[in-house]
Structure formats: C-alpha cells, structure tokens
Scaffold this active site. Structure first.
Site, mmCIF file in Angstrom:
data_model
loop_
_atom_site.group_PDB
_atom_site.id
_atom_site.type_symbol
_atom_site.label_atom_id
_atom_site.label_comp_id
_atom_site.label_asym_id
_atom_site.label_seq_id
_atom_site.Cartn_x
_atom_site.Cartn_y
_atom_site.Cartn_z
ATOM 1 N N ASP A 72 0.865 -1.177 0.000
ATOM 2 C CA ASP A 72 0.000 0.000 0.000
ATOM 3 C C ASP A 72 0.899 1.223 0.000
ATOM 4 O OD1 ASP A 72 -1.597 2.167 0.525
ATOM 5 O OD2 ASP A 72 -2.898 1.083 1.925
ATOM 6 N N SER B 108 -3.121 14.455 -13.935
ATOM 7 C CA SER B 108 -4.379 14.430 -14.683
ATOM 8 C C SER B 108 -4.683 15.811 -15.237
ATOM 9 C CB SER B 108 -5.513 14.003 -13.766
ATOM 10 O OG SER B 108 -6.752 14.209 -14.408
ATOM 11 N N TYR C 145 -10.076 14.950 -5.959
ATOM 12 C CA TYR C 145 -9.227 14.363 -7.000
ATOM 13 C C TYR C 145 -8.425 15.473 -7.660
ATOM 14 C CZ TYR C 145 -7.830 11.797 -11.150
ATOM 15 O OH TYR C 145 -7.103 11.223 -12.150
ATOM 16 N N ASN C 146 -9.170 16.502 -8.070
ATOM 17 C CA ASN C 146 -8.604 17.684 -8.700
ATOM 18 C C ASN C 146 -7.508 18.308 -7.814
ATOM 19 O OD1 ASN C 146 -8.330 20.387 -9.359
ATOM 20 N ND2 ASN C 146 -10.483 20.704 -9.821
ATOM 21 N N ALA C 147 -7.808 18.444 -6.537
ATOM 22 C CA ALA C 147 -6.838 19.062 -5.625
ATOM 23 C C ALA C 147 -5.605 18.174 -5.458
ATOM 24 C CB ALA C 147 -7.488 19.317 -4.273
ATOM 25 N N SER C 148 -5.815 16.852 -5.360
ATOM 26 C CA SER C 148 -4.668 15.963 -5.161
ATOM 27 C C SER C 148 -3.774 15.982 -6.392
ATOM 28 C CB SER C 148 -5.141 14.535 -4.863
ATOM 29 O OG SER C 148 -5.667 13.913 -6.021
ATOM 30 N N LYS C 149 -4.385 16.083 -7.574
ATOM 31 C CA LYS C 149 -3.605 16.077 -8.807
ATOM 32 C C LYS C 149 -2.907 17.420 -9.012
ATOM 33 C CE LYS C 149 -4.218 11.897 -9.953
ATOM 34 N NZ LYS C 149 -3.062 10.993 -10.045
HETATM 35 N N1 NAP Z 1 -7.974 6.632 -16.602
HETATM 36 C C1 NAP Z 1 -8.054 7.943 -16.753
HETATM 37 O O1 NAP Z 1 -8.880 8.432 -17.505
HETATM 38 C C2 NAP Z 1 -7.110 8.841 -16.015
HETATM 39 C C3 NAP Z 1 -7.118 10.181 -16.332
HETATM 40 C C4 NAP Z 1 -6.243 11.038 -15.670
HETATM 41 C C5 NAP Z 1 -5.387 10.529 -14.716
HETATM 42 N N2 NAP Z 1 -5.376 9.221 -14.394
HETATM 43 C C6 NAP Z 1 -4.440 8.737 -13.370
HETATM 44 O O2 NAP Z 1 -3.774 7.589 -13.823
HETATM 45 C C7 NAP Z 1 -3.296 6.850 -12.703
HETATM 46 C C8 NAP Z 1 -3.625 5.389 -12.904
HETATM 47 O O3 NAP Z 1 -5.017 5.175 -12.844
HETATM 48 P P1 NAP Z 1 -5.808 4.253 -13.851
HETATM 49 O O4 NAP Z 1 -6.634 5.127 -14.688
HETATM 50 O O5 NAP Z 1 -4.883 3.335 -14.512
HETATM 51 O O6 NAP Z 1 -6.825 3.500 -12.851
HETATM 52 P P2 NAP Z 1 -6.824 2.037 -12.249
HETATM 53 O O7 NAP Z 1 -6.988 1.027 -13.312
HETATM 54 O O8 NAP Z 1 -7.826 2.082 -11.155
HETATM 55 O O9 NAP Z 1 -5.363 1.875 -11.637
HETATM 56 C C9 NAP Z 1 -4.983 2.413 -10.406
HETATM 57 C C10 NAP Z 1 -3.784 1.640 -9.872
HETATM 58 O O10 NAP Z 1 -3.363 2.210 -8.630
HETATM 59 C C11 NAP Z 1 -3.226 1.168 -7.673
HETATM 60 N N3 NAP Z 1 -3.465 1.649 -6.327
HETATM 61 C C12 NAP Z 1 -4.556 2.285 -5.831
HETATM 62 N N4 NAP Z 1 -4.416 2.547 -4.524
HETATM 63 C C13 NAP Z 1 -3.204 2.057 -4.173
HETATM 64 C C14 NAP Z 1 -2.475 2.008 -2.954
HETATM 65 N N5 NAP Z 1 -2.986 2.516 -1.817
HETATM 66 N N6 NAP Z 1 -1.251 1.422 -2.940
HETATM 67 C C15 NAP Z 1 -0.742 0.892 -4.082
HETATM 68 N N7 NAP Z 1 -1.377 0.915 -5.251
HETATM 69 C C16 NAP Z 1 -2.598 1.490 -5.306
HETATM 70 C C17 NAP Z 1 -4.239 0.123 -8.104
HETATM 71 O O11 NAP Z 1 -3.845 -1.159 -7.666
HETATM 72 P P3 NAP Z 1 -4.480 -1.931 -6.390
HETATM 73 O O12 NAP Z 1 -5.943 -1.613 -6.344
HETATM 74 O O13 NAP Z 1 -4.161 -3.353 -6.688
HETATM 75 O O14 NAP Z 1 -3.703 -1.423 -5.219
HETATM 76 C C18 NAP Z 1 -4.111 0.178 -9.612
HETATM 77 O O15 NAP Z 1 -3.027 -0.600 -10.056
HETATM 78 C C19 NAP Z 1 -3.957 7.458 -11.484
HETATM 79 O O16 NAP Z 1 -3.007 8.267 -10.809
HETATM 80 C C20 NAP Z 1 -5.053 8.295 -12.076
HETATM 81 O O17 NAP Z 1 -5.392 9.352 -11.251
HETATM 82 C C21 NAP Z 1 -6.251 8.356 -15.036
HETATM 83 C C1 NAG Z 2 -14.131 22.099 -8.757
HETATM 84 C C2 NAG Z 2 -12.768 22.182 -8.201
HETATM 85 O O1 NAG Z 2 -12.459 21.566 -7.207
HETATM 86 N N1 NAG Z 2 -11.907 22.938 -8.828
HETATM 87 C C3 NAG Z 2 -10.557 23.161 -8.388
HETATM 88 C C4 NAG Z 2 -9.601 22.268 -9.145
HETATM 89 O O2 NAG Z 2 -8.254 22.627 -8.936
HETATM 90 C C5 NAG Z 2 -7.946 23.942 -9.270
HETATM 91 C C6 NAG Z 2 -6.475 24.112 -9.100
HETATM 92 O O3 NAG Z 2 -5.830 23.562 -10.195
HETATM 93 C C7 NAG Z 2 -8.761 24.879 -8.399
HETATM 94 O O4 NAG Z 2 -8.464 26.218 -8.773
HETATM 95 C C8 NAG Z 2 -10.225 24.606 -8.615
HETATM 96 O O5 NAG Z 2 -10.989 25.392 -7.728
#
Ligand code: NAP
Ligand code: NAG
Ligand code: NAG
Ligand code: NAG
Ligand code: NAG
Length: 349
Positions: free
Chosen positions: A106, A185, A198-202
């Site tokens: 994890d 993202s 999600y937005n904030a974490s990214k």
């Molecule tokens: N798909 C999209 O459209 C998209 C768009 C923008 C950004 N992203 C980003 O791309 C990245 C990959 O996501 P994905 O789209 O490929 O989704 P996904 O298929 O759900 O893959 C997520 C991966 O992260 C792992 N994970 C989650 N929590 C974890 C933890 N606590 N410790 C270790 N591994 C963990 C999961 O494995 P386990 O569950 O086995 O731990 C899985 O391998 C993410 O950062 C996501 O935010 C995706």
């Molecule tokens: C809807 C929302 O949460 N928007 C936030 C996403 O992240 C930006 C920073 O990149 C913020 O300015 C937005 O308020």
C-alpha cells in the site's frame, strides 16, 4: 501606497508582455528545430535498466509496464492486489522484460514505500526510472459526501503515495542519473466539478513535481504525464464513493465522463514511455486536451461556466449524461474494455 501599487502593476504587465513578445517567437523556432533535427535521435536505451512502477496491477500502470517490458527493461511492480500484479508480471516477462518482481504494497504508507524501494535495490542493485502512477478518484460533489474523513485517502494515495516512493528512491535515481515519471491528470490543471479532492490531489502533485524539477535540475529528469480520459478501472467507474468506500459505479462514471471520448491506454503508454526516454517535461494525452491548459490560463471563467453547465447534476442527472444518452454515443466514444463493471477483484480493493 495605492498609486505605487498601481504603477508597479502597470510596469509588471508591460515588462512581462515584452518578455513574452521576445521569448515566445524565439522558443517557437528553437522548438521547431528540436522537433525536426534532434528529437528523432534522442532516445534512452532501456535495455539493462530497472524501472519501478506503482499502480501496475491495472489500467495505465499495467500498460506502462508492458511498454517498458517491450523495450527490454527489468521491472519492479507495485500495487495492493497480489494476484493481479503477478499476472501483469508474467505478461511483462513474456513481452521481453529480462527480470520482473511483484511487490504487493500500500503505497500510501511511508514504511511500505521505503520497503519496496529497498527490496528493488536489494534485488536489482540499481534504479533508473520511478513511475509514480498509483491513484484513486471520486465522483461526488463536495456537499454530497457523507463521510468527510474518508476523503483524506485521496491525498494519501494520489499525493503522498507519489511523494513517499520519490523520497526513498531519489538517492538511487541520482546515482543512476535516472528519471521520475508521474501520472497526474488534466483535472489537476483544469477544474472539473464533482472532482474537488481528485482535482486538488492532482494539482498538488503537478505543483510538487514542478518544484522538485527546479530543485533537481538535470540530475534527475521529471516527466509529468497529464492524461485525459483513457480506459482503466478508474474509467469503468471505480471510485471513492460519498459514504467513503471504494466501488464501481457506472452511472456516476457516465455523469462524470459524459460524451468525452475515452482514449486507448496502450497508445498512451507507448507515447508516455517514448516521451520520458526523450526527457520531455510534459505529456498531455489524448492530445486534444492540450488547448485546455491555455484556456485555463487565459479565460478560467469559461472553464468554470462549462463545468457548471455540464456536470452539476439536477435530480441525479447532468447535461453530460443526457447528451451521452440522447446521442447513443457511448458505443463509439467508450472502448469496449470499460463498458462493463467487471474489475480485477481481490480482497475488495
Ligand atoms: N484513466 C483515466 O482516464 C485517467 C485520467 C487522468 C489521470 N489518471 C491517473 O492515472 C493513474 C492510474 O489510474 P488508472 O486510470 O490506470 O486507474 P486504475 O486502473 O484504477 O489503476 C490504479 C492503480 O493504482 C493502484 N493503487 C490504488 N491505490 C493504491 C495504494 N494505496 N497502494 C498501491 N497501489 C494502489 C491500483 O492497484 P491496487 O488496487 O491493486 O492497489 C491500480 O493498479 C492514477 O493516478 C489516475 O489518477 C487516469
Ligand atoms: C471544482 C474544483 O475543485 N476545482 C478546483 C480544481 O483545482 C484547481 C487548481 O488547479 C482549483 O483552482 C479549482 O478550484
Ligand atoms: C534496506 O536494505 C538493507 C540491505 O540492502 C538492509 O540492511 C536494511 O535493513 C533495509 N532497511 C529497511 C528499513 O528495511
Ligand atoms: C468514515 O471513513 C473512515 C475512513 O475510511 C472510517 O474509518 C469510518 O468508520 C467511516 N465512518 C463512518 C460513519 O462510516
Ligand atoms: C456519484 O454521482 C452520482 C450522481 O449524482 C451519485 O448518484 C453518486 O452517489 C455519486 N457517488 C457516490 C455514490 O458517492
């Protein structure tokens, strides 16, 4: 004081305007020269290299593993679901990776992050690329959430889950003049309603790695991957729900993604690995998302209006979902892989 402030403001606007006027044409020419003459020849050879990928059990991380494998790199694969991870490891070996280890962990725990870096070094003796890719998302608007404390998880996995392995891997990456590839993202740059955490974490991830890039200079290069929607378990609808648990919710996914086409992850992984090997700083894919970065700089209010009109739900429905349903466009816009709620289940993670 006020007039001084006003004068400074005018001076700054003019100065920055002039800098851009001079810098932009020059950088455009340099970029063009780079694209035509240098880019085809710059490319890191991955044979004999070691790559650690987090979130490798599905989606983008899985496809990145296969691309690295095809190019002859050895892999250290990390995620929580062990069976899924082992299956990916096997396919990666079949595709040409000389050595692959699966390390269930994890990544939101600093101890675990330390352990996986340690085990990777113990096994391979070196580390060349760290791919910080693991992530989760959620689909609910802020005031729908019924368990707010569960949402610290978003930061723990997406932000700290990238920062911890980066911290422990950095000495080894410095030693190998390696690279960091981080999956952020489009949502981190362009605010999208219903994705506040999600937005904030990214956004935090993007800012953190941009800052780290300026601290590290050329020693360890950083490629920031900025995906739009691509097929994965995330776009199947797996998300942190308002009650604070993670499960698949296809209806919520339809609201969130709406009529945006969902890209093929294999193609993105190929482009991502090639770009990282050329030392590129940002990779936005599907590339039609790129102009959104500019829009966000020049007219953020347009993005905001769009976000409200499109995503904010009335009676559990949103314009995005209504368009998707009215046009029947799902068949063309969503790859078959995400048109079913099946995920690689194991211990309900
Ligand atoms: N798909 C999209 O459209 C998209 C768009 C923008 C950004 N992203 C980003 O791309 C990245 C990959 O996501 P994905 O789209 O490929 O989704 P996904 O298929 O759900 O893959 C997520 C991966 O992260 C792992 N994970 C989650 N929590 C974890 C933890 N606590 N410790 C270790 N591994 C963990 C999961 O494995 P386990 O569950 O086995 O731990 C899985 O391998 C993410 O950062 C996501 O935010 C995706
Ligand atoms: C809807 C929302 O949460 N928007 C936030 C996403 O992240 C930006 C920073 O990149 C913020 O300015 C937005 O308020
Ligand atoms: C890391 O690995 C080394 C051996 O490579 C070992 O001596 C050390 O105890 C390990 N540290 C941790 C925290 O596991
Ligand atoms: C809220 O989520 C936290 C963390 O997941 C959990 O420990 C807690 O039990 C949940 N609370 C409720 C009331 O469900
Ligand atoms: C996601 O959005 C849908 C639509 O409003 C909502 O029904 C669902 O509850 C949200 N996510 C959850 C279940 O937390």
């Amino acid at each position: 004081m006020d007039s001084l402030n006003w004068c400074l403001s005018v001076v700054m606007h003019i100065a920055i305007g002039l800098v851009l006027l001079i810098y932009l044409p020059i950088s455009l020419v340099l970029r063009l020269l780079y694209w035509v003459f240098l880019r085809p020849f710059v490319k890191e050879d991955l044979r004999g290299k070691v790559v650690l990928i987090t979130g490798a059990s599905s989606g983008i991380g899985e496809q990145l593993a296969y691309q690295y494998a095809r190019r002859g790199a050895s892999l250290s694969l990390v995620a929580r679901r062990e069976q899924a991870l082992r299956a990916v490891a096997k396919t990666a070996r079949d595709l040409g990776a000389p050595d692959v280890i699966a390390l269930p962990a994890d990544i939101s725990s600093s101890e675990e992050a330390k352990r996986i870096v340690n085990e990777t070094i113990a096994h391979f003796g070196q580390l060349n690329h760290l791919v910080a890719n693991a992530g989760i998302w959620s689909n609910c608007s802020f005031d729908e959430i019924t368990n707010i404390t569960a949402f610290t998880r978003m930061m723990d996995v997406n932000f700290w889950g990238s920062v911890y392995p980066t911290y422990y891997a950095l000495p080894h990456l410095k030693a190998s003049c390696g690279r960091i590839i981080v999956t952020t993202s489009v949502a981190g740059r362009v605010p999208t309603a219903r994705m506040s955490f999600y937005n904030a974490s990214k956004a935090a991830e993007i800012r953190f790695y941009e800052t780290l890039r300026s601290e590290l200079g050329k020693q360890v290069q950083i490629t920031i991957l900025i995906p739009g929607y691509v097929e994965s378990e995330l776009t199947k609808g797996k998300a942190l729900q308002k009650e604070g648990e993670v499960r698949v919710n296809e209806e919520a996914r339809d609201i969130q993604i709406g009529p945006f086409p969902v890209g093929h992850t294999e193609m993105m992984a190929k482009i991502a690995v090639d770009s990282a090997c050329r030392g590129e700083e940002y990779v936005t894919w599907p590339s039609w998302y790129s102009p959104f970065h500019m829009l966000m700089c020049l007219a953020p209010e347009l993005v905001n209006w769009f976000s409200i009109a499109f995503y904010v739900t009335k009676e559990g429905n949103s314009l995005s979902k209504r368009i998707l349903e009215a046009t029947g466009a799902k068949k063309f816009l969503y790859p078959a892989s995400i048109r079913s709620p099946k995920i690689k289940t194991e211990m309900n993670k």
